[in-house]
Write an enzyme that holds these catalytic residues in place. Structure first.
Site, mmCIF file in Angstrom:
data_model
loop_
_atom_site.group_PDB
_atom_site.id
_atom_site.type_symbol
_atom_site.label_atom_id
_atom_site.label_comp_id
_atom_site.label_asym_id
_atom_site.label_seq_id
_atom_site.Cartn_x
_atom_site.Cartn_y
_atom_site.Cartn_z
ATOM 1 C CB SER A 14 -14.140 -5.470 -8.005
ATOM 2 O OG SER A 14 -12.666 -4.942 -8.375
ATOM 3 N N GLY A 16 -16.551 -8.544 -4.185
ATOM 4 C CA GLY A 16 -16.872 -8.123 -2.799
ATOM 5 C C GLY A 16 -16.377 -9.168 -1.818
ATOM 6 C CD GLU A 141 -10.532 -9.938 0.748
ATOM 7 O OE1 GLU A 141 -10.414 -9.439 -0.353
ATOM 8 O OE2 GLU A 141 -10.530 -9.353 1.944
ATOM 9 C CB CYS A 381 -2.533 14.365 5.650
ATOM 10 S SG CYS A 381 -0.974 13.601 5.538
ATOM 11 C CG LEU A 382 -1.403 17.880 0.376
ATOM 12 C CD1 LEU A 382 -0.125 18.445 0.411
ATOM 13 C CD2 LEU A 382 -1.506 16.968 -0.915
ATOM 14 C CG HIS A 507 -4.549 10.270 7.237
ATOM 15 N ND1 HIS A 507 -5.105 10.524 5.962
ATOM 16 C CD2 HIS A 507 -3.204 10.439 7.050
ATOM 17 C CE1 HIS A 507 -4.085 10.841 4.985
ATOM 18 N NE2 HIS A 507 -2.778 10.754 5.749
ATOM 19 C CD GLU A 509 -8.467 10.162 6.577
ATOM 20 O OE1 GLU A 509 -7.756 10.015 5.492
ATOM 21 O OE2 GLU A 509 -8.694 10.895 7.296
#
Length: 543
Positions: A14, A16, A141, A381-382, A507, A509
């Site tokens: 983690s 970055g 990556e 969605c949900l 979705h 987003e």
């Protein structure tokens, strides 16, 4: 010829790497270079589609229906370039492909081994991205941390790759930690030195070091790292913590990252145009009107489970000159703790996606509160399915209405399994996934927000609105304002008597961008601002 940049990570996880890869993509694109970014994940799952959000964070869905790592969301948002299933590779998918080839007899009876068969498959996946998308630069990556046993086949593959493709076409970038030790009052280079030593033992010499730190590098650190890691001092790039991930490309530009990458790859130095990105960051830091939005979900203990939702809200808040504040509300505890206590004084409520019955009653209670109190609401969605259940129980008079997912014996299955899902047994990669068209009703809130009559959004679900209840919902005040082009599947519902109440089966987003906020999130925050008697410039963004 396509160039390749491999991004590895050392010392800790983690650190970055994904943001560094995405930021480099933005810097190259600002110089008119085309870019594609590939994530190599060392876990044995074929994809993250069946993994717990608590372990993995959100599953990011691409246009072509791939369930991928959340880093692909960063790649898309930073480069404004759609990714595909080619941009996500896991150990599981590599082994699955190799085993399938062995079963077909492709290896002509040979012994199948990690070298060359697994490493060759990894190299083929990298080349496939270059062949399919033909970008100027592919950024790859490598997930995990150098030293992990799971990453070894990937590291061996990229070592071979540089030799086969040519040294002037491949660059190794290592993201590492340079910690500050408070008790000693010093920055320490030893973790980075050991990480590079580990990398070199595999046969990889990094060309660039990205030094993650919680403060600017103290004098002499760059020179020391250059000496011990055999990296030119100008290629030791500090990357101190930033207040926002959107500032990282600007910080790395100031440190000369893109210039060094282009030098090492023998690419033309071009003048960057980061004016829009600079303006974005200035607006982000200049926002001064606070707005609190409640996200009601069951995975809120790990905010990465809703990463794209948060980023979509942030994009719209920047455009509206708002300071976004998130109130995380655990839907499992909502009913017990009291809805009014948990949601009082919020400007808007978002109920995002999820699976399974756990926490659903809390989501339904939050939706009822938003509807009755006139709080701007967006269901995803949900979240849409829960809005349908809430309306069925409290307005349409359907006692014990539910989704067939949560109660197979409900007398009123207002949400039921998609017909094409009836005989499916496997969970992984079998939902309604990817980009689908949606036709909007004229004069609806959805059409007003989008400014179009046909839109395209990404889906990830098995269950849908039950059309047997369509007329009842229309008669009791709900509006169905978005459907599949054939009118069969309900995709958007609205409650027009409410200041802002809209829920969608898809979705949105996943398609929001920092410089192009999604209309639904923009509309939600604009409505919240209006509810708070604040001025807002317009209903849809002008980018």
């Amino acid at each position: 010829m396509t160039k390749y940049v491999f991004v590895t990570g050392g010392v800790v996880s983690s650190i970055g790497k994904g943001i560094v890869a995405a930021s480099l993509g933005r810097l190259l694109k600002s110089r008119q270079y085309s870019v594609s970014i590939l994530k190599l994940d060392p876990y044995i799952n074929v994809d993250p589609g069946t993994m717990s959000p608590f372990q993995h964070g959100e599953v990011f869905v691409t246009d072509d229906g791939a369930e991928t790592d959340l880093d692909l969301g960063h790649y898309e948002r930073f480069t404004d370039t759609p990714m595909s299933r080619l941009n996500s590779v896991t150990t599981g998918s590599i082994y699955q492909a190799v085993i399938n080839k062995e079963r077909r007899g492709d290896y002509m009876g040979g012994t199948v081994q990690v070298i060359p068969h697994i490493t060759n498959e990894i190299k083929e996946r990298i080349l496939r991205v270059a062949k399919d998308k033909n970008p100027d630069v592919v950024i790859i990556e490598i997930g995990g941390t150098v030293g992990d046993i799971e990453s070894l086949p990937f590291l061996e593959a990229i070592r071979q790759f540089r030799t086969e493709v040519g040294r002037h076409h491949v660059l190794f970038m290592h993201v590492t930690l340079v910690p500050w030790i408070p008790s000693a009052g010093e920055m320490k280079t030893k973790p980075t030195q050991h990480s590079v030593k580990e990398l070199r033992s595999i046969g990889i010499q990094p060309d660039i070091l990205i030094c993650r730190c919680d403060r600017p590098l103290v004098p002499g650190i760059k020179e020391k790292l250059s000496q011990f890691c055999d990296v030119p001092v100008e290629c030791v790039i500090p990357s101190p913590d930033a207040k926002s991930i959107y500032e990282v490309p600007l910080l790395l530009e100031r440190e000369g990252l893109a210039t060094q990458v282009l030098n090492l790859l023998n690419l033309e130095q071009r003048q960057p145009d980061l004016s829009q990105w600079q303006a974005l960051v200035e607006r982000l830091y200049g926002s001064h009107r606070p707005l609190e939005v409640a996200i009601v979900g069951k995975y809120v203990r790990l905010s990465d489970a809703y990463l794209s939702v948060v980023e979509a809200l942030r994009h719209s808040a920047i455009a509206l000159d708002q300071e976004l504040r998130i109130r995380w509300v655990n839907s499992e505890e909502l009913v017990e703790n009291g809805v009014e206590t948990a949601l009082s004084n919020v400007g808007a409520i978002v109920v995002p996606g999820g699976f399974g019955i756990r926490g659903v009653e809390g989501k339904i209670a939050a939706i009822q509160y938003a509807r009755e109190q006139g709080i701007p609401f967006l269901g995803l969605c949900l979240g849409m399915q829960c809005a349908v259940i809430e309306w069925a129980r409290h307005i349409a008079g359907l006692e014990n209405a539910n989704s067939a997912e949560f109660d197979a014996n409900t007398p009123h299955p207002v949400i039921h399994l998609l017909p094409e899902q009836q005989d499916i047994v496997d969970l992984g990669g079998t939902m309604r996934l990817g980009l689908y068209a949606c036709r909007l009703a004229p004069h609806s809130l959805a059409e007003k927000l989008y400014g179009e009559t046909v839109i395209y959004e990404r889906h990830r679900h098995r269950y849908e609105f039950n059309n047997a209840y369509r007329n009842l919902f229309l008669e009791t005040g709900y509006q169905i304002t978005g459907t599949s082009p054939d009118g069969r599947l309900v995709e958007i519902i609205e409650y027009p008597a409410h200041p802002f109440f809209i829920a969608v089966q898809f979705h949105p987003e996943f398609r929001s961008r920092p410089n192009a906020p999604h209309p639904l999130f923009y509309g939600l925050l604009a409505a919240a601002a209006k509810n708070s008697n604040r001025d807002h410039p317009q209903l849809v963004p002008s980018f």
